[in-house]
Design an enzyme around this catalytic site. Structure first.
Site, mmCIF file in Angstrom:
data_model
loop_
_atom_site.group_PDB
_atom_site.id
_atom_site.type_symbol
_atom_site.label_atom_id
_atom_site.label_comp_id
_atom_site.label_asym_id
_atom_site.label_seq_id
_atom_site.Cartn_x
_atom_site.Cartn_y
_atom_site.Cartn_z
ATOM 1 N N LYS A 90 1.048 -1.244 -0.114
ATOM 2 C CA LYS A 90 0.030 0.028 -0.106
ATOM 3 C C LYS A 90 0.971 1.205 -0.028
ATOM 4 C CE LYS A 90 -4.360 0.583 0.338
ATOM 5 N NZ LYS A 90 -5.347 -0.341 -0.318
HETATM 6 N N1 GLU Z 1 -7.004 0.035 -3.630
HETATM 7 C C1 GLU Z 1 -7.697 -1.549 -3.930
HETATM 8 C C2 GLU Z 1 -7.994 -2.349 -2.394
HETATM 9 O O1 GLU Z 1 -7.726 -1.566 -1.482
HETATM 10 C C3 GLU Z 1 -7.402 -1.980 -4.967
HETATM 11 C C4 GLU Z 1 -5.914 -2.455 -4.925
HETATM 12 C C5 GLU Z 1 -5.475 -3.050 -6.288
HETATM 13 O O2 GLU Z 1 -6.037 -3.325 -7.389
HETATM 14 O O3 GLU Z 1 -4.166 -3.484 -6.194
HETATM 15 O O4 GLU Z 1 -8.182 -3.283 -2.602
#
Ligand code: GLU
Length: 430
Positions: free
Chosen positions: A120
């Site tokens: 993240k």
């Molecule tokens: N931000 C989204 C999540 O929390 C998608 C993450 C992604 O597709 O890599 O799942």
């Protein structure tokens, strides 16, 4: 670039803060690890992020002055594949929050069994205060400063809170300029015209709808007459609301950061989308009574979809929640102490790492399409997403029944078991 190899947190300290997302994640992790009887070595490995990057991001503002923002990227675990996870731009971003979200991505990818680890990222800023030019410069400089970890085989970002296709396009371009050739698979959630996948934008909301539909079937609740309240009207909440309405449920309340609206007869989501397209926020939407975000959570509805931010369901309001089903569209909307209260009340909680996994699932499809150089139809994307979500929902449900635990604990156990199995096979490199 500063790399901090270990999280600054002594092992096994008591949970002190209900609203610290890292503590919330750890409490669930510890419980699952204990039930799994995880060996101490693997337990220790999985309790720590692989890599935490904290970087200063200087940006030339429109007024000619330089402002320095803090950027963070955490790679929590890459044992099952490249790190995967979104980037958020928000004033409340912190290292603890990003680390928790990166861990959640690790468990999420494992729950739906896609070959990614978890990551993240975030930049501490107020994106609503930045001009388009400032946002672009911020994104490009942040990308450049985490370039060492980025790559289709190492770390693949995606949109998250306050980031979108446009931001992904800038990340892809910046990375490609440094590589001296176009690399589409370095990010997912890109515009379709430059290698994005059809169906990616709606994927998280669609996944939420699919698991709610399965839960209703499982609990024997008919679709018609079932009421829903959705907190958050961004990419997850607005799509989930629209698709649930399309499915025949009655969406009686919606909200965004400016507050909510309630209408016992149902809100026409098409009208709300039109209002937001024109006015940016729901504030002033005339087809219902105004309510607060807190009131929305306590409405007497059948299904509640928290699809905004963390820590909205806490031990303070959990006793007042009346919904039979909670589908967590957001990451970490429920605190660990609130879990116990909801459990006691018999609420069917579809945990975040399952309920909102549709986004990363279609991100995986996008990455596959980029690497194949061959694109799928929207029908195929939706069909495969349905298969993954329904299979994962039942995997978690079966696991929960077999081990006499709730869906949250089952999803953690299933995920941690999958990640741990790979660690055992790979061993520890000396
Ligand atoms: N931000 C989204 C999540 O929390 C998608 C993450 C992604 O597709 O890599 O799942």
């Amino acid at each position: 670039m500063q790399s901090v190899p270990n999280i600054v947190r002594p092992d096994k300290d008591p949970v002190l803060n209900e609203e610290n997302p890292f503590e919330a994640m750890m409490e669930r992790f510890d419980r699952a690890a204990e039930l799994l009887n995880l060996e101490p070595g693997i337990y220790a490995v999985l309790r720590h992020p692989e890599k935490q990057i904290i970087t200063s991001v200087p940006v030339m503002m429109d007024n000619g002055e330089v402002e320095v923002f803090q950027g963070i990227r955490v790679l929590y675990n890459t044992s099952r594949g490249p790190a995967k996870g979104g980037i958020r731009f928000d004033a409340k971003v912190s290292l603890d929050e990003v680390t928790a979200l990166a861990a959640w991505m690790t468990w999420k990818c494992a729950v739906v069994d896609i070959p990614f680890g978890g990551a993240k990222g975030g930049v501490i800023c107020d994106p609503y205060r930045l001009s388009m030019g400032e946002l672009e410069r911020l994104t490009r400089r942040y990308t450049a400063s985490i370039l060492d970890v980025l790559g289709p085989d190492s770390d693949v970002p995606a949109p998250d809170v306050n980031t979108n296709e446009r931001v992904m396009a800038w990340i892809m371009d910046t990375y490609s300029m440094h590589m001296r050739h176009t690399v589409t698979s370095v990010v997912t959630g890109k515009p379709v015209a430059m290698g994005g996948s059809l169906g990616r934008r709606e994927a998280t909301g669609r996944g939420v709808k699919i698991v709610i539909r399965e839960a209703l079937r499982e609990l024997g609740i008919p679709v018609h007459g079932t009421t829903v309240a959705v907190q958050g009207f961004g990419n997850v909440g607005s799509v989930a609301a629209r698709l649930l309405e399309e499915e025949g449920l009655t969406v009686v309340a919606i909200s965004d950061m400016t507050g909510g609206v309630y209408n016992a007869n149902g809100i026409y989501i098409g009208e709300a989308l039109k209002w937001v397209a024109e006015h940016k926020f729901l504030e002033g939407f005339p087809h219902g009574e105004p309510i607060t975000n807190e009131e929305l959570l306590e409405l007497g509805v059948d299904v509640l979809v928290p699809a905004a931010l963390e820590n909205v369901i806490t031990k303070r309001n959990a006793p007042n929640i009346k919904a039979k089903i909670i589908a967590e569209g957001a990451n970490g909307p429920t605190t660990a102490p609130a879990d116990a209260i909801l459990d006691e009340k018999g609420v069917f909680v579809i945990p975040d790492i399952l309920a909102n996994a549709g986004g990363v699932t279609v991100s995986y499809f996008e990455w596959v399409q980029n690497r194949e150089g061959y694109f799928w139809s929207e029908e195929l994307v939706i069909k495969r997403l349905r298969e993954v979500m329904i299979r994962s929902f039942h995997n978690v449900l079966d696991y929960a029944r077999q081990h006499h635990v709730n869906l949250r604990t089952a999803s953690y156990m299933l995920a941690i078991d999958r990640v741990a199995a790979v660690h055992r096979m790979r061993g520890i490199y000396a």
